[in-house]
Motif scaffolding. Structure first.
Motif, PDB file in Angstrom:
ATOM      1  N   PRO A  98       0.719  -1.271  -0.062  1.00  0.00           N
ATOM      2  CA  PRO A  98      -0.062  -0.074  -0.227  1.00  0.00           C
ATOM      3  C   PRO A  98       0.878   1.174   0.074  1.00  0.00           C
ATOM      4  O   PRO A  98       2.222   1.267   0.564  1.00  0.00           O
ATOM      5  CB  PRO A  98      -0.765  -0.170   1.326  1.00  0.00           C
ATOM      6  CG  PRO A  98       0.160  -1.068   2.285  1.00  0.00           C
ATOM      7  CD  PRO A  98       0.667  -1.922   1.262  1.00  0.00           C
ATOM      8  N   TYR A  99       0.398   2.065  -0.649  1.00  0.00           N
ATOM      9  CA  TYR A  99       0.989   3.349  -0.716  1.00  0.00           C
ATOM     10  C   TYR A  99       0.047   4.882  -0.458  1.00  0.00           C
ATOM     11  O   TYR A  99      -1.113   4.530  -0.522  1.00  0.00           O
ATOM     12  CB  TYR A  99       1.869   3.595  -1.918  1.00  0.00           C
ATOM     13  CG  TYR A  99       1.106   3.721  -3.245  1.00  0.00           C
ATOM     14  CD1 TYR A  99       0.468   4.663  -3.807  1.00  0.00           C
ATOM     15  CD2 TYR A  99       0.701   2.427  -3.893  1.00  0.00           C
ATOM     16  CE1 TYR A  99      -0.319   4.778  -4.828  1.00  0.00           C
ATOM     17  CE2 TYR A  99       0.036   2.270  -4.951  1.00  0.00           C
ATOM     18  CZ  TYR A  99      -0.623   3.425  -5.675  1.00  0.00           C
ATOM     19  OH  TYR A  99      -1.315   3.316  -6.595  1.00  0.00           O
ATOM     20  N   ILE A 100       0.671   5.790   0.057  1.00  0.00           N
ATOM     21  CA  ILE A 100      -0.152   6.907   0.339  1.00  0.00           C
ATOM     22  C   ILE A 100      -0.390   7.715  -0.926  1.00  0.00           C
ATOM     23  O   ILE A 100       0.240   8.064  -1.732  1.00  0.00           O
ATOM     24  CB  ILE A 100       0.420   7.687   1.418  1.00  0.00           C
ATOM     25  CG1 ILE A 100       0.665   6.926   2.649  1.00  0.00           C
ATOM     26  CG2 ILE A 100      -0.438   9.129   1.762  1.00  0.00           C
ATOM     27  CD1 ILE A 100       1.658   7.440   3.776  1.00  0.00           C
ATOM     28  N   VAL A 101      -1.782   7.894  -1.191  1.00  0.00           N
ATOM     29  CA  VAL A 101      -2.353   8.813  -2.092  1.00  0.00           C
ATOM     30  C   VAL A 101      -2.959  10.111  -1.578  1.00  0.00           C
ATOM     31  O   VAL A 101      -3.600  10.394  -0.402  1.00  0.00           O
ATOM     32  CB  VAL A 101      -3.350   8.247  -2.848  1.00  0.00           C
ATOM     33  CG1 VAL A 101      -4.087   9.311  -3.860  1.00  0.00           C
ATOM     34  CG2 VAL A 101      -2.957   6.880  -3.369  1.00  0.00           C
ATOM     35  N   GLU A 102      -2.363  11.342  -1.946  1.00  0.00           N
ATOM     36  CA  GLU A 102      -2.542  12.672  -1.444  1.00  0.00           C
ATOM     37  C   GLU A 102      -3.674  13.376  -2.325  1.00  0.00           C
ATOM     38  O   GLU A 102      -3.503  13.319  -3.281  1.00  0.00           O
ATOM     39  CB  GLU A 102      -1.363  13.435  -1.164  1.00  0.00           C
ATOM     40  CG  GLU A 102      -0.265  13.042  -0.302  1.00  0.00           C
ATOM     41  CD  GLU A 102       0.729  14.053   0.012  1.00  0.00           C
ATOM     42  OE1 GLU A 102       0.729  15.099  -0.920  1.00  0.00           O
ATOM     43  OE2 GLU A 102       1.896  13.661   0.761  1.00  0.00           O
ATOM     44  N   LYS A 103      -4.784  13.674  -1.647  1.00  0.00           N
ATOM     45  CA  LYS A 103      -5.863  14.351  -2.369  1.00  0.00           C
ATOM     46  C   LYS A 103      -6.197  15.754  -1.644  1.00  0.00           C
ATOM     47  O   LYS A 103      -6.254  15.791  -0.599  1.00  0.00           O
ATOM     48  CB  LYS A 103      -7.157  13.257  -2.243  1.00  0.00           C
ATOM     49  CG  LYS A 103      -7.042  12.061  -3.170  1.00  0.00           C
ATOM     50  CD  LYS A 103      -8.340  11.289  -3.092  1.00  0.00           C
ATOM     51  CE  LYS A 103      -8.386  10.337  -3.970  1.00  0.00           C
ATOM     52  NZ  LYS A 103      -9.639   9.500  -3.985  1.00  0.00           N
ATOM     53  N   HIS A 104      -6.257  16.591  -2.492  1.00  0.00           N
ATOM     54  CA  HIS A 104      -6.666  17.845  -1.937  1.00  0.00           C
ATOM     55  C   HIS A 104      -8.058  18.027  -1.624  1.00  0.00           C
ATOM     56  O   HIS A 104      -8.778  18.063  -2.551  1.00  0.00           O
ATOM     57  CB  HIS A 104      -5.882  18.844  -2.851  1.00  0.00           C
ATOM     58  CG  HIS A 104      -4.370  18.758  -3.400  1.00  0.00           C
ATOM     59  ND1 HIS A 104      -3.784  19.308  -2.358  1.00  0.00           N
ATOM     60  CD2 HIS A 104      -3.768  18.273  -4.338  1.00  0.00           C
ATOM     61  CE1 HIS A 104      -2.266  18.938  -2.729  1.00  0.00           C
ATOM     62  NE2 HIS A 104      -2.464  18.555  -4.025  1.00  0.00           N
ATOM     63  N   VAL A 105      -8.415  18.548  -0.519  1.00  0.00           N
ATOM     64  CA  VAL A 105      -9.681  18.619  -0.062  1.00  0.00           C
ATOM     65  C   VAL A 105      -9.980  20.203  -0.086  1.00  0.00           C
ATOM     66  O   VAL A 105      -9.172  20.891   0.849  1.00  0.00           O
ATOM     67  CB  VAL A 105     -10.130  18.083   1.141  1.00  0.00           C
ATOM     68  CG1 VAL A 105     -11.535  17.938   1.736  1.00  0.00           C
ATOM     69  CG2 VAL A 105      -9.575  16.647   1.188  1.00  0.00           C
ATOM     70  N   PRO A 106     -10.863  20.595  -0.478  1.00  0.00           N
ATOM     71  CA  PRO A 106     -11.111  22.197  -0.537  1.00  0.00           C
ATOM     72  C   PRO A 106     -11.523  22.885   0.796  1.00  0.00           C
ATOM     73  O   PRO A 106     -11.375  23.969   0.964  1.00  0.00           O
ATOM     74  CB  PRO A 106     -12.199  22.375  -1.533  1.00  0.00           C
ATOM     75  CG  PRO A 106     -13.013  21.083  -1.484  1.00  0.00           C
ATOM     76  CD  PRO A 106     -12.113  20.048  -1.270  1.00  0.00           C
ATOM     77  N   TYR A 107     -11.722  22.066   1.810  1.00  0.00           N
ATOM     78  CA  TYR A 107     -11.853  22.668   3.159  1.00  0.00           C
ATOM     79  C   TYR A 107     -11.121  21.908   4.328  1.00  0.00           C
ATOM     80  O   TYR A 107     -10.590  20.777   4.020  1.00  0.00           O
ATOM     81  CB  TYR A 107     -13.322  22.566   3.448  1.00  0.00           C
ATOM     82  CG  TYR A 107     -14.018  20.869   3.577  1.00  0.00           C
ATOM     83  CD1 TYR A 107     -13.788  20.057   4.564  1.00  0.00           C
ATOM     84  CD2 TYR A 107     -14.528  20.656   2.466  1.00  0.00           C
ATOM     85  CE1 TYR A 107     -14.171  18.867   4.426  1.00  0.00           C
ATOM     86  CE2 TYR A 107     -14.961  19.232   2.309  1.00  0.00           C
ATOM     87  CZ  TYR A 107     -14.895  18.370   3.308  1.00  0.00           C
ATOM     88  OH  TYR A 107     -15.408  17.139   3.074  1.00  0.00           O
ATOM     89  N   VAL A 108     -11.037  22.692   5.370  1.00  0.00           N
ATOM     90  CA  VAL A 108      -9.913  22.409   6.322  1.00  0.00           C
ATOM     91  C   VAL A 108     -10.641  21.190   7.316  1.00  0.00           C
ATOM     92  O   VAL A 108     -11.570  21.293   7.714  1.00  0.00           O
ATOM     93  CB  VAL A 108      -9.504  23.517   7.180  1.00  0.00           C
ATOM     94  CG1 VAL A 108      -8.494  22.765   8.240  1.00  0.00           C
ATOM     95  CG2 VAL A 108      -8.645  24.424   6.305  1.00  0.00           C
ATOM     96  N   VAL A 109     -10.058  20.194   7.602  1.00  0.00           N
ATOM     97  CA  VAL A 109     -10.533  18.868   8.497  1.00  0.00           C
ATOM     98  C   VAL A 109      -9.775  18.929   9.435  1.00  0.00           C
ATOM     99  O   VAL A 109      -8.486  18.985   9.667  1.00  0.00           O
ATOM    100  CB  VAL A 109     -10.575  17.864   7.615  1.00  0.00           C
ATOM    101  CG1 VAL A 109     -11.026  16.469   8.647  1.00  0.00           C
ATOM    102  CG2 VAL A 109     -11.307  17.402   6.305  1.00  0.00           C
ATOM    103  N   GLU A 110     -10.332  18.980  10.802  1.00  0.00           N
ATOM    104  CA  GLU A 110      -9.624  19.179  12.018  1.00  0.00           C
ATOM    105  C   GLU A 110      -9.272  17.623  12.525  1.00  0.00           C
ATOM    106  O   GLU A 110     -10.145  16.685  12.497  1.00  0.00           O
ATOM    107  CB  GLU A 110     -10.573  19.601  13.088  1.00  0.00           C
ATOM    108  CG  GLU A 110     -10.943  21.135  12.996  1.00  0.00           C
ATOM    109  CD  GLU A 110     -11.798  21.676  14.422  1.00  0.00           C
ATOM    110  OE1 GLU A 110     -11.923  20.968  15.132  1.00  0.00           O
ATOM    111  OE2 GLU A 110     -12.178  22.851  14.096  1.00  0.00           O
ATOM    112  N   LYS A 111      -8.130  17.615  12.791  1.00  0.00           N
ATOM    113  CA  LYS A 111      -7.678  16.299  13.413  1.00  0.00           C
ATOM    114  C   LYS A 111      -6.777  16.250  14.680  1.00  0.00           C
ATOM    115  O   LYS A 111      -6.271  17.195  14.866  1.00  0.00           O
ATOM    116  CB  LYS A 111      -6.834  15.630  12.135  1.00  0.00           C
ATOM    117  CG  LYS A 111      -7.130  15.282  11.046  1.00  0.00           C
ATOM    118  CD  LYS A 111      -6.114  14.707  10.041  1.00  0.00           C
ATOM    119  CE  LYS A 111      -6.811  14.548   8.546  1.00  0.00           C
ATOM    120  NZ  LYS A 111      -6.164  13.938   7.367  1.00  0.00           N
TER     121      LYS A 111
END
Length: 150
Positions: A98-111
């Motif tokens: 498995p490898y990491i796929v980076e997707k750009h999200v238009p809003y900020v998600v709190e983590k």
């Protein structure tokens, strides 16, 4: 240590001899009478006579083992004889990593996202259960002090 054992053994022998004499004494209360009689015992002399015994003599023997020899047959046998060999070979299977796929999200998600879980655990409570109590008419369950009954 050996001297102590020897001394104890000597004391035991002396005690047993003295006890034997005290038991043999007769105080006149017994009618038992002991008589002795001489008996001739034959004495055998041993003479050393040599007796011949058989003994083992090793005889050299030659043991012949038959060795199989090739001989002519009517059927022709190919040499070397073909033999079918079944061999199980394990082939390693390459598993994709498995490898990491980076997707750009238009809003900020709190983590980390705050999650509250409310769990309700039922607590068993012992409840009273009805018990049958027989009531007999000839037995007085309540005593009255005014009528003379105890």
């Amino acid at each position: 240590m050996n001297q102590i054992i020897f001394f104890l053994g000597l004391m035991a022998c002396i005690y047993s001899v003295s006890a034997g004499y005290s038991e043999d004494e007769d105080h006149g209360h017994s009618t038992y009478e002991e008589k002795t009689k001489q008996v001739q015992i034959p004495i055998y002399k041993k003479y050393a006579i040599p007796i011949p015994h058989p003994y083992i003599v090793k005889v050299p023997q030659e043991i012949k083992v038959p060795i199989p020899q090739p001989y002519q047959v009517q059927v022709e046998v190919p040499h070397p004889y073909p033999v079918e060999v079944v061999k199980h070979v394990e082939i390693p299977v390459e598993k994709p990593e498995p490898y990491i796929v980076e997707k750009h999200v238009p809003y900020v998600v709190e983590k980390p996202y705050a999650v509250y879980v409310e769990k309700k655990f039922p607590v068993p409570i012992a409840k009273p259960y009805p018990v049958h109590v027989p009531i007999y008419k000839h037995v007085f369950h309540h005593s009255s002090k005014g009528k003379g009954w105890h």
